[in-house]
Design a protein around this motif. Structure first.
Motif, PDB file in Angstrom:
ATOM      1  N   GLY A  88       8.554   3.232  -5.503  1.00 42.77           N
ATOM      2  CA  GLY A  88       9.881   3.651  -5.507  1.00 42.77           C
ATOM      3  C   GLY A  88      10.403   4.126  -4.188  1.00 42.77           C
ATOM      4  O   GLY A  88      11.205   4.283  -3.895  1.00 42.77           O
ATOM      5  N   ASP A  89       9.119   3.857  -3.157  1.00 45.41           N
ATOM      6  CA  ASP A  89       9.464   4.068  -1.792  1.00 45.41           C
ATOM      7  C   ASP A  89      10.292   2.902  -1.252  1.00 45.41           C
ATOM      8  O   ASP A  89      10.069   1.761  -1.615  1.00 45.41           O
ATOM      9  CB  ASP A  89       8.346   4.371  -0.886  1.00 45.41           C
ATOM     10  CG  ASP A  89       7.462   5.778  -1.321  1.00 45.41           C
ATOM     11  OD1 ASP A  89       8.235   6.426  -2.135  1.00 45.41           O
ATOM     12  OD2 ASP A  89       6.199   5.874  -1.038  1.00 45.41           O
ATOM     13  N   LEU A  90      10.882   3.354  -0.435  1.00 43.51           N
ATOM     14  CA  LEU A  90      11.887   2.223   0.553  1.00 43.51           C
ATOM     15  C   LEU A  90      11.023   1.888   1.759  1.00 43.51           C
ATOM     16  O   LEU A  90      10.963   2.630   2.684  1.00 43.51           O
ATOM     17  CB  LEU A  90      13.218   2.800   0.962  1.00 43.51           C
ATOM     18  CG  LEU A  90      14.083   1.867   1.667  1.00 43.51           C
ATOM     19  CD1 LEU A  90      14.446   0.722   0.861  1.00 43.51           C
ATOM     20  CD2 LEU A  90      15.403   2.337   2.392  1.00 43.51           C
ATOM     21  N   VAL A  91      10.431   0.541   1.786  1.00 45.74           N
ATOM     22  CA  VAL A  91       9.939  -0.086   2.968  1.00 45.74           C
ATOM     23  C   VAL A  91      10.691  -0.844   3.842  1.00 45.74           C
ATOM     24  O   VAL A  91      11.533  -1.680   3.258  1.00 45.74           O
ATOM     25  CB  VAL A  91       8.787  -0.861   2.560  1.00 45.74           C
ATOM     26  CG1 VAL A  91       7.945  -1.278   3.682  1.00 45.74           C
ATOM     27  CG2 VAL A  91       7.897   0.100   1.694  1.00 45.74           C
ATOM     28  N   ASP A 119       7.731  -1.791  -5.628  1.00 46.22           N
ATOM     29  CA  ASP A 119       7.529  -2.194  -7.182  1.00 46.22           C
ATOM     30  C   ASP A 119       8.864  -2.045  -7.815  1.00 46.22           C
ATOM     31  O   ASP A 119       8.803  -2.092  -9.279  1.00 46.22           O
ATOM     32  CB  ASP A 119       6.364  -1.103  -7.791  1.00 46.22           C
ATOM     33  CG  ASP A 119       5.231  -1.380  -6.955  1.00 46.22           C
ATOM     34  OD1 ASP A 119       4.888  -2.665  -6.749  1.00 46.22           O
ATOM     35  OD2 ASP A 119       4.247  -0.565  -7.078  1.00 46.22           O
ATOM     36  N   LYS A 120      10.006  -1.989  -7.474  1.00 48.95           N
ATOM     37  CA  LYS A 120      11.075  -1.939  -8.200  1.00 48.95           C
ATOM     38  C   LYS A 120      12.125  -3.200  -7.935  1.00 48.95           C
ATOM     39  O   LYS A 120      13.178  -3.353  -8.725  1.00 48.95           O
ATOM     40  CB  LYS A 120      12.201  -0.871  -7.955  1.00 48.95           C
ATOM     41  CG  LYS A 120      11.359   0.445  -8.504  1.00 48.95           C
ATOM     42  CD  LYS A 120      12.283   1.667  -8.462  1.00 48.95           C
ATOM     43  CE  LYS A 120      11.820   3.065  -8.986  1.00 48.95           C
ATOM     44  NZ  LYS A 120      12.849   4.119  -9.136  1.00 48.95           N
ATOM     45  N   ILE A 174       8.855   3.846   6.437  1.00 44.65           N
ATOM     46  CA  ILE A 174       8.650   3.839   4.981  1.00 44.65           C
ATOM     47  C   ILE A 174       9.315   5.330   4.613  1.00 44.65           C
ATOM     48  O   ILE A 174       9.305   6.508   5.112  1.00 44.65           O
ATOM     49  CB  ILE A 174       7.166   4.158   4.607  1.00 44.65           C
ATOM     50  CG1 ILE A 174       6.456   2.792   4.905  1.00 44.65           C
ATOM     51  CG2 ILE A 174       7.153   4.600   3.039  1.00 44.65           C
ATOM     52  CD1 ILE A 174       4.890   3.019   4.658  1.00 44.65           C
ATOM     53  N   LYS A 175      10.444   5.279   3.795  1.00 45.98           N
ATOM     54  CA  LYS A 175      11.255   6.555   3.493  1.00 45.98           C
ATOM     55  C   LYS A 175      10.657   6.698   2.171  1.00 45.98           C
ATOM     56  O   LYS A 175      10.863   5.877   1.153  1.00 45.98           O
ATOM     57  CB  LYS A 175      12.537   5.964   3.442  1.00 45.98           C
ATOM     58  CG  LYS A 175      13.546   7.121   2.918  1.00 45.98           C
ATOM     59  CD  LYS A 175      14.911   6.852   3.023  1.00 45.98           C
ATOM     60  CE  LYS A 175      15.700   8.083   2.852  1.00 45.98           C
ATOM     61  NZ  LYS A 175      17.157   7.874   2.397  1.00 45.98           N
ATOM     62  N   LYS A 176      10.098   7.967   2.101  1.00 48.73           N
ATOM     63  CA  LYS A 176       9.566   8.307   0.651  1.00 48.73           C
ATOM     64  C   LYS A 176      10.596   8.530  -0.463  1.00 48.73           C
ATOM     65  O   LYS A 176      11.767   9.126  -0.170  1.00 48.73           O
ATOM     66  CB  LYS A 176       8.622   9.829   0.562  1.00 48.73           C
ATOM     67  CG  LYS A 176       7.320   9.491   1.512  1.00 48.73           C
ATOM     68  CD  LYS A 176       6.539   8.382   0.888  1.00 48.73           C
ATOM     69  CE  LYS A 176       5.030   8.596   0.754  1.00 48.73           C
ATOM     70  NZ  LYS A 176       4.366   7.651   0.166  1.00 48.73           N
TER      71      LYS A 176
END
Length: 177
Positions: A88-91, A119-120, A174-176
């Motif tokens: 779910g993190d934005l990379v 993974d989305k 990387i945005k959690k």
């Protein structure tokens, strides 16, 4: 009237019979699947040998074998930051794709800066697994066998069937979640 009654009773008894199961016209032995598995094993062994030869030629780089079947080395390694991407993190990252001979298939300028929700969204298996190993600011060169890249189908544009790839990837942020 009696013959009609007998005929009706005969029809009723005959129609109450349950239907028989249909039998297959031909029986498959499963040999196609076995043959396909053998072909894939041979292909994987051949690609692995080719990648190991490239690694041996580039002994200045310290290649690491991943647990999931690809190889990589750090071009830029970040020691202090322990943030890695989770589900779910934005990379945000940049990457390129080359064949094992070093010929560019897609340049990073052409692919542009990418945002990927871990993974989305859809991304080929090797790159998705590789991004999970990286921290912001790192640049890593990956060597993916074809089953970790685009596999049998390719990308239906420039990457053909069963093409192993080299990719240089830089994680910008990387945005959690």
């Amino acid at each position: 009237m009696k013959p009609t009654l007998y005929l009706i009773l005969l029809v009723l008894f005959a129609s109450c019979k349950s239907p028989d199961a249909r039998r297959p016209e031909s029986v498959k032995s499963g040999s196609f699947i076995k043959e396909s598995a053998e072909r894939n094993k041979k292909l994987n062994d051949k690609e692995q040998q080719l990648i190991e030869e490239i690694i041996a030629e580039n002994s200045e780089n310290n290649y690491i074998a991943s647990n999931t079947g690809f190889w990589y080395h750090y071009n830029t390694k970040v020691e202090k930051d322990t943030i890695t991407a989770d589900f779910g993190d934005l990379v945000n990252f940049d990457y390129n794709l080359k064949d094992l001979k070093g010929r560019t298939i897609y340049a990073s300028e052409e692919l542009g800066n990418q945002d990927y929700v871990m993974d989305k969204e859809e991304l080929f298996t090797g790159l998705r697994e590789g991004l999970k190993l990286m921290k912001p600011g790192e640049t890593v060169t990956f060597m993916f066998p074809s089953q970790k890249a685009f596999g049998y189908y390719g990308d239906k544009k420039r990457i053909g069937t069963n093409i192993p790839l080299i990719s240089q990837v830089t994680v910008n942020a990387i945005k959690k979640d």
